[in-house]
Structure formats: structure tokens, C-alpha cells
Design a protein around this motif. Structure first.
Motif, short mmCIF file in Angstrom:
data_model
loop_
_atom_site.label_atom_id
_atom_site.label_comp_id
_atom_site.label_asym_id
_atom_site.label_seq_id
_atom_site.Cartn_x
_atom_site.Cartn_y
_atom_site.Cartn_z
N ASP A 287 41.96 43.76 45.22
CA ASP A 287 40.90 45.35 44.26
C ASP A 287 41.40 46.11 45.25
O ASP A 287 40.35 46.47 45.88
N GLN B 252 44.82 37.75 44.09
CA GLN B 252 44.47 39.80 43.57
C GLN B 252 43.51 40.58 44.29
O GLN B 252 42.87 40.12 45.12
N ARG C 256 44.02 46.97 40.47
CA ARG C 256 43.87 45.32 40.80
C ARG C 256 45.87 44.61 40.69
O ARG C 256 46.70 44.83 39.92
#
Length: 162
Positions: free
Chosen positions: A7, A5, A17
Motif C-alpha cells: 500500500d 500487496q 495498492r
């Protein structure tokens, strides 16, 4: 399979995200890049992914809409899972200024990067020093406002012209 992931944070109306599959929702661009590496020689790879400009623009950077050049004070900090960092200015990626084709690569040499995470690719850089693998965070920061001018002090830093 666990997806990496990324951000998106900072001066954005819509922080997010994202995963590599999320990044497939933007138009994809392909580039062939040749990096001249001091330690391992020339490296040539094919990357595919969305442009950093497109992804960040959709997150709503906090530009002052009345001031066209307000974008020039924004910096973009990119951090990878291996501790590497790179810094870009908004002007580098903006079509009204340098319009560099910086990618958030979702594949390298046709291999998906779902688990490793996207890579920052700057095709215009001769060496790969700003190439970031496994991006975990991108922060957009517009906190660099113009400071008021400092009055000149006579005799300090001024040159007399004769």
C-alpha cells in the motif's frame, strides 16, 4: 497463488495498492549488493526492480510546486511483513539531491518475489539494516513543516564571545 500487496499512502495524489507484477511496469534496474552483517558475515545478492523514486513520483507526492526545496520536508516510512521498518528522506532518492539508487526489488538472485512481496534495497548502505523484506506499506509524509524561529533567551544556550 496469492500475491503480496504493497500500500502506497500518505501525502500522495494517487495512493495505490501494488503487487510485484505491477512494479514490473516501471523501468527495471539491476544491482549487486554486498551487506556486511554482524551475525552472518558478508552477504552478496543480486536484486532487480524499479527505483523507489520512480514509483513514488508516479503516485504524485504533495509537494508545493512553487517551492523547489519543499521536497526536503518529506519522509518515507517503509514497513515490512515481519515488523521491520525503515525511514528515508525524499532528498536521499531525489535526482536533484542525493539521487541514491534505492530499489523496490521484485527479484533476489533471479528468484521472483511475487508471493513474498518486494524488498527495499539501499545499495549504498554498508550493512543491511534498512533492507526491508516483504514490504506491505510505504507512507510518504510531508507533515514536517518549518517551525517559526524561537527567540533566544539571554543566558540560556548562548555563548559570550570575548
Amino acid at each position: 497463488m496469492t500475491l503480496a500487496q504493497l500500500d502506497l499512502t500518505g501525502d500522495l495524489a494517487r495512493p495505490a495498492r501494488l503487487t510485484v507484477p505491477d512494479l514490473l511496469g516501471w523501468p527495471q534496474h539491476r544491482v549487486r549488493v554486498s551487506f556486511e552483517c554482524v551475525t552472518s558475515g558478508t552477504q552478496v545478492h543480486r536484486f532487480e526492480g524499479p527505483r523507489l523514486y520512480d514509483v513514488l513520483s508516479s503516485a504524485g507526492p504533495g509537494f508545493d510546486p512553487v517551492r523547489r526545496k519543499d521536497r526536503l520536508r518529506f519522509l518515507i516510512a517503509v514497513s515490512g511483513s515481519d515488523g521491520h521498518h525503515a525511514l528515508l528522506s525524499w532528498a536521499e532518492i531525489d535526482p536533484d539531491f542525493a539521487h541514491a539508487p534505492v530499489l523496490l526489488a521484485v527479484s533476489i538472485d533471479d528468484t521472483p518475489l511475487d508471493r513474498a512481496g518486494p524488498q527495499l534495497v539501499l545499495p549504498q548502505d554498508r550493512c543491511g539494516a534498512r533492507h526491508i523484506s516483504g514490504i506491505r506499506a510505504i507512507r510518504v509524509d510531508g507533515g514536517y513543516r518549518t517551525l517559526p524561529p524561537v527567540p533566544a533567551t539571554p543566558g540560556l544556550g548562548s555563548a559570550e564571545v570575548r
